[in-house]
Motif scaffolding. Structure first.
Motif, PDB file in Angstrom:
ATOM      1  N   GLU A 104     -52.277  -2.144   6.712  1.00 46.39           N
ATOM      2  CA  GLU A 104     -52.021  -3.040   5.342  1.00 46.39           C
ATOM      3  C   GLU A 104     -52.994  -2.940   5.164  1.00 46.39           C
ATOM      4  O   GLU A 104     -53.493  -3.025   4.090  1.00 46.39           O
ATOM      5  CB  GLU A 104     -50.927  -4.524   5.517  1.00 46.39           C
ATOM      6  N   GLU A 105     -54.360  -2.988   6.273  1.00 46.52           N
ATOM      7  CA  GLU A 105     -55.126  -3.278   6.044  1.00 46.52           C
ATOM      8  C   GLU A 105     -56.043  -2.431   5.258  1.00 46.52           C
ATOM      9  O   GLU A 105     -57.002  -2.150   4.037  1.00 46.52           O
ATOM     10  CB  GLU A 105     -56.252  -3.902   6.624  1.00 46.52           C
ATOM     11  N   ASP A 106     -55.875  -1.235   5.554  1.00 42.65           N
ATOM     12  CA  ASP A 106     -55.681   0.629   5.045  1.00 42.65           C
ATOM     13  C   ASP A 106     -55.468   0.969   3.860  1.00 42.65           C
ATOM     14  O   ASP A 106     -55.929   1.441   2.999  1.00 42.65           O
ATOM     15  CB  ASP A 106     -55.356   1.711   6.288  1.00 42.65           C
ATOM     16  N   GLU A 107     -54.107   0.132   3.454  1.00 41.92           N
ATOM     17  CA  GLU A 107     -53.456   0.221   2.225  1.00 41.92           C
ATOM     18  C   GLU A 107     -54.434  -0.099   1.005  1.00 41.92           C
ATOM     19  O   GLU A 107     -54.450   0.474   0.325  1.00 41.92           O
ATOM     20  CB  GLU A 107     -52.489  -0.142   2.634  1.00 41.92           C
ATOM     21  N   GLU A 108     -55.447  -1.236   1.365  1.00 42.53           N
ATOM     22  CA  GLU A 108     -55.732  -2.131   0.160  1.00 42.53           C
ATOM     23  C   GLU A 108     -56.871  -1.153  -0.553  1.00 42.53           C
ATOM     24  O   GLU A 108     -57.448   0.093   0.309  1.00 42.53           O
ATOM     25  CB  GLU A 108     -56.671  -3.694   0.768  1.00 42.53           C
ATOM     26  N   GLU A 113     -48.696  -3.734  12.129  1.00 43.64           N
ATOM     27  CA  GLU A 113     -48.643  -3.685  10.627  1.00 43.64           C
ATOM     28  C   GLU A 113     -49.510  -4.616   9.820  1.00 43.64           C
ATOM     29  O   GLU A 113     -49.784  -3.718   8.710  1.00 43.64           O
ATOM     30  CB  GLU A 113     -46.861  -4.484   9.758  1.00 43.64           C
ATOM     31  N   HIS A 114     -50.564  -5.381  10.256  1.00 42.29           N
ATOM     32  CA  HIS A 114     -52.196  -6.156   9.745  1.00 42.29           C
ATOM     33  C   HIS A 114     -51.858  -5.042   9.337  1.00 42.29           C
ATOM     34  O   HIS A 114     -53.602  -5.054   8.645  1.00 42.29           O
ATOM     35  CB  HIS A 114     -52.424  -7.315  10.389  1.00 42.29           C
ATOM     36  N   GLU A 164     -40.125  -0.861   7.645  1.00 42.05           N
ATOM     37  CA  GLU A 164     -40.800  -0.024   8.402  1.00 42.05           C
ATOM     38  C   GLU A 164     -40.637   0.663   9.960  1.00 42.05           C
ATOM     39  O   GLU A 164     -40.707   1.578  10.281  1.00 42.05           O
ATOM     40  CB  GLU A 164     -42.586   0.631   8.095  1.00 42.05           C
TER      41      GLU A 164
END
Length: 97
Positions: free
Chosen positions: A93-97, A89-90, A18
Motif C-alpha cells: 500500500e505504501e508503494d501505491e501512494e 499489505e502495508h 489480494e
C-alpha cells in the motif's frame, strides 16, 4: 501455534482481498511499476519476515511478486501467516501512494 480452520482462514481473508487460500497456504500476487520497485518492496518485506521469524515462499519475475504463506512447522495456515500477510499489505500500500 495451532492451524486455523478453513472457516477462520476464509473469514480473515475478507480483510485481505489480494490473498487466496488453496493448497494449504495463502497466496497473493503483486504487480509493481518496474523491477526496481518490486525488489525494493521485497527488501522491505524481508525485514518484516525477520522480525516475525517467518519466511515466505516467493518468486519474482521482473515486476511481479508471487507470495505463498504457510507455517510448515504447524502443517498449515496459522496466525503467523496472517500477521506477515498484513505487514506485506502495508508495504504494498505504501508503494501505491
Amino acid at each position: 501455534m495451532s492451524v486455523l480452520t478453513q472457516t477462520e482462514i476464509e473469514q480473515r481473508l475478507l480483510g485481505l482481498p489480494e490473498w487466496e487460500y488453496y493448497d494449504n497456504a495463502i497466496h497473493a500476487e503483486f504487480e509493481f511499476e518496474n523491477f526496481k520497485d518490486c525488489f525494493s518492496a521485497m527488501s522491505r518485506m524481508a525485514f518484516e519476515c525477520e522480525a516475525l521469524n517467518h519466511h515466505p515462499e516467493w518468486t519474482n519475475e521482473y515486476n511481479v511478486l508471487k507470495i505463498t504463506l504457510t507455517t510448515h512447522d504447524a502443517g498449515g495456515v496459522t496466525d503467523k501467516d496472517f500477521k506477515l500477510a498484513l505487514a506485506i499489505e502495508h508495504i504494498v500500500e505504501e508503494d501505491e501512494e
